[in-house]
Design a protein around this motif. Structure first.
Motif, PDB file in Angstrom:
ATOM      1  N   ALA A   1       7.420  62.404  56.980  1.00  0.00           N
ATOM      2  CA  ALA A   1       8.002  63.750  56.967  1.00  0.00           C
ATOM      3  C   ALA A   1       7.172  64.722  57.785  1.00  0.00           C
ATOM      4  O   ALA A   1       7.695  65.690  58.328  1.00  0.00           O
ATOM      5  CB  ALA A   1       8.121  64.247  55.531  1.00  0.00           C
ATOM      6  N   ALA A   2       5.879  64.458  57.902  1.00  0.00           N
ATOM      7  CA  ALA A   2       4.989  65.362  58.633  1.00  0.00           C
ATOM      8  C   ALA A   2       4.631  64.821  60.014  1.00  0.00           C
ATOM      9  O   ALA A   2       3.680  65.282  60.631  1.00  0.00           O
ATOM     10  CB  ALA A   2       3.718  65.577  57.814  1.00  0.00           C
ATOM     11  N   ALA A   3       5.383  63.870  60.519  1.00  0.00           N
ATOM     12  CA  ALA A   3       5.029  63.183  61.758  1.00  0.00           C
ATOM     13  C   ALA A   3       5.188  64.033  63.008  1.00  0.00           C
ATOM     14  O   ALA A   3       4.676  63.662  64.063  1.00  0.00           O
ATOM     15  CB  ALA A   3       5.843  61.898  61.889  1.00  0.00           C
TER      16      ALA A   3
ATOM     17  N   ILE B   1      14.467  66.062  51.028  1.00  0.00           N
ATOM     18  CA  ILE B   1      13.831  65.720  49.761  1.00  0.00           C
ATOM     19  C   ILE B   1      12.313  65.717  49.928  1.00  0.00           C
ATOM     20  O   ILE B   1      11.574  66.141  49.038  1.00  0.00           O
ATOM     21  CB  ILE B   1      14.337  64.357  49.253  1.00  0.00           C
ATOM     22  N   ALA B   2      11.845  65.258  51.081  1.00  0.00           N
ATOM     23  CA  ALA B   2      10.400  65.204  51.329  1.00  0.00           C
ATOM     24  C   ALA B   2       9.772  66.586  51.245  1.00  0.00           C
ATOM     25  O   ALA B   2       8.669  66.748  50.705  1.00  0.00           O
ATOM     26  CB  ALA B   2      10.111  64.576  52.687  1.00  0.00           C
ATOM     27  N   SER B   3      10.457  67.598  51.763  1.00  0.00           N
ATOM     28  CA  SER B   3       9.883  68.946  51.712  1.00  0.00           C
ATOM     29  C   SER B   3       9.740  69.426  50.263  1.00  0.00           C
ATOM     30  O   SER B   3       8.775  70.112  49.928  1.00  0.00           O
ATOM     31  CB  SER B   3      10.711  69.933  52.536  1.00  0.00           C
ATOM     32  N   ILE B   4      10.652  69.034  49.406  1.00  0.00           N
ATOM     33  CA  ILE B   4      10.553  69.402  47.981  1.00  0.00           C
ATOM     34  C   ILE B   4       9.375  68.663  47.341  1.00  0.00           C
ATOM     35  O   ILE B   4       8.575  69.261  46.621  1.00  0.00           O
ATOM     36  CB  ILE B   4      11.871  69.095  47.246  1.00  0.00           C
ATOM     37  N   VAL B   5       9.255  67.374  47.618  1.00  0.00           N
ATOM     38  CA  VAL B   5       8.148  66.584  47.060  1.00  0.00           C
ATOM     39  C   VAL B   5       6.807  67.137  47.550  1.00  0.00           C
ATOM     40  O   VAL B   5       5.864  67.286  46.766  1.00  0.00           O
ATOM     41  CB  VAL B   5       8.304  65.093  47.415  1.00  0.00           C
ATOM     42  N   GLU B   6       6.718  67.451  48.832  1.00  0.00           N
ATOM     43  CA  GLU B   6       5.479  68.021  49.368  1.00  0.00           C
ATOM     44  C   GLU B   6       5.144  69.342  48.687  1.00  0.00           C
ATOM     45  O   GLU B   6       3.993  69.597  48.342  1.00  0.00           O
ATOM     46  CB  GLU B   6       5.600  68.226  50.882  1.00  0.00           C
ATOM     47  N   SER B   7       6.140  70.184  48.484  1.00  0.00           N
ATOM     48  CA  SER B   7       5.912  71.469  47.815  1.00  0.00           C
ATOM     49  C   SER B   7       5.428  71.265  46.385  1.00  0.00           C
ATOM     50  O   SER B   7       4.517  71.966  45.921  1.00  0.00           O
ATOM     51  CB  SER B   7       7.191  72.310  47.810  1.00  0.00           C
ATOM     52  N   LEU B   8       6.024  70.317  45.681  1.00  0.00           N
ATOM     53  CA  LEU B   8       5.581  70.025  44.311  1.00  0.00           C
ATOM     54  C   LEU B   8       4.148  69.491  44.294  1.00  0.00           C
ATOM     55  O   LEU B   8       3.361  69.841  43.411  1.00  0.00           O
ATOM     56  CB  LEU B   8       6.527  69.031  43.646  1.00  0.00           C
TER      57      LEU B   8
END
Length: 125
Positions: free
Chosen positions: A77-79, A96-103
């Motif tokens: 997601a951060a590539a 979804i990755a941005s939500i997981v990263e924020s959490l």
């Protein structure tokens, strides 16, 4: 990577997860408690990490995937503009990755603030 591509040099990058090695065990003995609390996951067996990353290296992938699926997903997601191995899947999972990263950021900050509160009265190093 881009600067070397015209020279026939292939660059690959790997992000091995916590790996069960003597060095990792020694690291955990001096690791701050908040770090241990942030990522309380068991280490992966060294041979499993090596086999996974070597397999992706031999197949020419830029990002060498590890057995840790969540870590692979967050790295993907951060590539940025680096080459991607699974464009369609990564594109579908990106929101979804941005939500997981924020959490994860919220959790890490929470743990760090609790440690800072405990350490406020400790003598500086």
């Amino acid at each position: 990577r881009n600067e070397l591509s015209g020279l026939g040099v292939r660059v690959q990058i790997g992000y091995p997860p916590d790996t069960d090695t003597p060095g990792f065990k020694a690291e955990n003995e001096s690791k701050p408690p908040e770090t241990l609390q942030m990522v309380p996951i068991d280490a992966y067996p060294a041979d499993r990490v090596a086999k996974s990353m070597l397999s992706y290296a031999e197949n020419g992938y830029y990002h060498l995937l590890s057995p840790d699926l969540l870590q692979n997903w967050l790295v993907s997601a951060a590539a940025g503009v680096s080459p991607r191995g699974f464009v369609i899947i990564e594109s579908l999972l990106l929101p979804i990755a941005s939500i997981v990263e924020s959490l994860a950021v919220i959790w890490f900050d929470h743990v760090a603030r609790r440690y800072a509160a405990r350490s406020a009265f400790a003598e500086p190093c």
